[in-house]
Design a protein around this motif. Structure first.
Motif, PDB file in Angstrom:
ATOM      1  N   ILE A  34       0.839  -1.208   0.000  1.00 21.24           N
ATOM      2  CA  ILE A  34       0.000   0.000   0.000  1.00 21.24           C
ATOM      3  C   ILE A  34       0.869   1.252   0.000  1.00 21.24           C
ATOM      4  CG2 ILE A  34      -1.736   1.287   1.299  1.00 21.24           C
ATOM      5  CD1 ILE A  34      -2.742  -1.402   2.383  1.00 21.24           C
ATOM      6  N   PHE A  35       1.935   1.219   0.806  1.00 17.09           N
ATOM      7  CA  PHE A  35       2.831   2.366   0.907  1.00 17.09           C
ATOM      8  C   PHE A  35       3.467   2.665  -0.447  1.00 17.09           C
ATOM      9  CE2 PHE A  35       6.323   5.007   2.115  1.00 17.09           C
ATOM     10  CZ  PHE A  35       5.995   5.572   3.339  1.00 17.09           C
ATOM     11  N   THR A 181      -1.495  11.642   3.982  1.00 18.18           N
ATOM     12  CA  THR A 181      -2.214  11.161   5.163  1.00 18.18           C
ATOM     13  C   THR A 181      -2.267   9.638   5.189  1.00 18.18           C
ATOM     14  OG1 THR A 181      -3.582  13.163   5.148  1.00 18.18           O
ATOM     15  CG2 THR A 181      -4.390  11.300   6.422  1.00 18.18           C
ATOM     16  N   VAL A 182      -2.504   9.046   4.009  1.00 16.24           N
ATOM     17  CA  VAL A 182      -2.517   7.581   3.916  1.00 16.24           C
ATOM     18  C   VAL A 182      -1.151   7.004   4.292  1.00 16.24           C
ATOM     19  CG1 VAL A 182      -2.756   5.624   2.334  1.00 16.24           C
ATOM     20  CG2 VAL A 182      -4.369   7.525   2.218  1.00 16.24           C
ATOM     21  N   LEU A 183      -0.081   7.646   3.841  1.00 18.70           N
ATOM     22  CA  LEU A 183       1.264   7.171   4.161  1.00 18.70           C
ATOM     23  C   LEU A 183       1.514   7.200   5.667  1.00 18.70           C
ATOM     24  CD1 LEU A 183       3.458   8.805   1.353  1.00 18.70           C
ATOM     25  CD2 LEU A 183       2.597   6.478   1.483  1.00 18.70           C
ATOM     26  N   MET A 188       1.808   4.235  10.893  1.00 17.30           N
ATOM     27  CA  MET A 188       1.267   4.047  12.237  1.00 17.30           C
ATOM     28  C   MET A 188       0.729   2.626  12.417  1.00 17.30           C
ATOM     29  SD  MET A 188      -0.665   7.723  12.791  1.00 17.30           S
ATOM     30  CE  MET A 188      -1.381   7.190  14.344  1.00 17.30           C
ATOM     31  N   VAL A 189       0.026   2.118  11.402  1.00 12.18           N
ATOM     32  CA  VAL A 189      -0.506   0.758  11.479  1.00 12.18           C
ATOM     33  C   VAL A 189       0.625  -0.261  11.560  1.00 12.18           C
ATOM     34  CG1 VAL A 189      -1.754  -1.017  10.184  1.00 12.18           C
ATOM     35  CG2 VAL A 189      -2.696   1.286  10.362  1.00 12.18           C
ATOM     36  N   THR A 190       1.666  -0.045  10.753  1.00 10.92           N
ATOM     37  CA  THR A 190       2.808  -0.954  10.774  1.00 10.92           C
ATOM     38  C   THR A 190       3.495  -0.954  12.134  1.00 10.92           C
ATOM     39  OG1 THR A 190       3.162  -0.521   8.414  1.00 10.92           O
ATOM     40  CG2 THR A 190       4.958  -1.574   9.619  1.00 10.92           C
TER      41      THR A 190
END
Length: 304
Positions: A34-35, A181-183, A188-190
């Motif tokens: 995704i990144f 923002t998605v990045l 943060m999720v990782t």
């Protein structure tokens, strides 16, 4: 300490068979995928905005409407005369670097996609187009320029690209902010997944860690083992994510190139951009290593 003893100390915690390893590797692969896709979008938007600033925003277009007379040859001659007069005037304007009237072939190539192949352009009165390149950092008073053109020719009109591109640039900037923002959310999720799996692994190996502490092992030593293991998982997961992301990026790029003459085709990834994208496995390894190290140290300080 001998080499065999050194190697054996690295295996005091059975992290290779840890049930959390596969979960963490899958999570990192997905997040890197995704990144990479999102990052390629951000870099492409940056490239597109740069190309606009270098080409479209550094130019303007003047259109000469065709003179409408019964005699086509005379009408065309008068239209060309208006074009020549306007071109001479534009060359005298401060801040103008180059004035290039489009020839017949260029005009037909420009208009043909809008009218279709079934229309014979030779039977149509074509407007004349003058491409005007501006000097870098040129300050042009467009109202004054429009007034000057009106004095030279009633058939001339100015198309300032900055007027219709301003909203488009704001839209592109909005997309870039959304992608950034998605990045941030992906990072943060990782980090959260690494924190969770590391704490779970600490719980699974709690008794072994207690024994190591009794034998004199420091928190930093245990944290280093987790850091090395997670760095490896981060690198492998990152490579897997990149292997899936690169074909998707090429697919999206090929779809964008099919938009002939479209502004989206201005977006392209340079070699430095690809270098950034392909370095994501190292980036994910660094995040996994750092997060695991500090998670272990802080957790052990609280529990033991």
């Amino acid at each position: 300490m001998s080499k065999s003893q050194f190697i054996s100390r690295k295996q005091e915690l059975p992290l290779d068979g840890d049930t959390t390893s596969l979960f963490l590797q899958v999570i990192i692969s997905i997040t890197v995928f995704i990144f990479a896709i999102t990052l390629s979008g951000v870099l492409s938007i940056n490239s597109m905005l740069h190309n606009w600033n270098e080409s479209i925003l550094g130019s303007l277009t003047v259109q000469i409407m065709p003179v409408n007379l019964a005699d086509k040859n005379k009408a065309q001659a008068e239209t060309l005369a208006h074009q020549d007069n306007v071109a001479e005037y534009l060359k005298s304007v401060a801040g103008v670097e180059n004035v290039s009237p489009l020839n017949e072939a260029q005009l037909k190539k420009l208009i043909q996609p809008w009218l279709g192949d079934g229309v014979n352009l030779n039977n149509l009165p074509l407007p004349r187009i003058i491409d005007v390149k501006l000097k870098p950092q040129a300050e042009i008073d467009f109202e004054e320029l429009s007034a000057g053109l009106a004095k030279i020719s009633d058939y001339a009109s100015l198309d300032n690209h900055k007027l219709w591109l301003s909203k488009l640039i704001k839209f592109a900037d909005g997309l870039k902010m959304l992608a950034m923002t998605v990045l941030i959310l992906v990072v943060m999720v990782t980090s959260g997944a690494i924190f969770y799996t590391t704490q779970t692994s600490l719980g699974l190996h709690k008794y072994i860690i207690e024994i190591l502490h009794t034998m004199g092992a420091k928190d930093a030593y245990i944290a280093q083992q987790y850091a090395r293991r997670n760095a490896f998982l981060g690198a492998v997961g990152g490579i897997i994510g990149i292997l899936f992301a690169v074909p998707v990026i090429f697919l999206i790029a090929s779809l964008a190139r099919q938009i002939e003459g479209g502004i989206i085709s201005e977006a392209a990834l340079s070699l430095p951009d690809w270098g950034i994208i392909l370095s994501l496995p190292a980036f994910s390894a660094a995040i996994a290593m750092t997060t695991a190290y500090y998670t272990v140290k802080q957790t052990l300080q609280k529990l033991l």
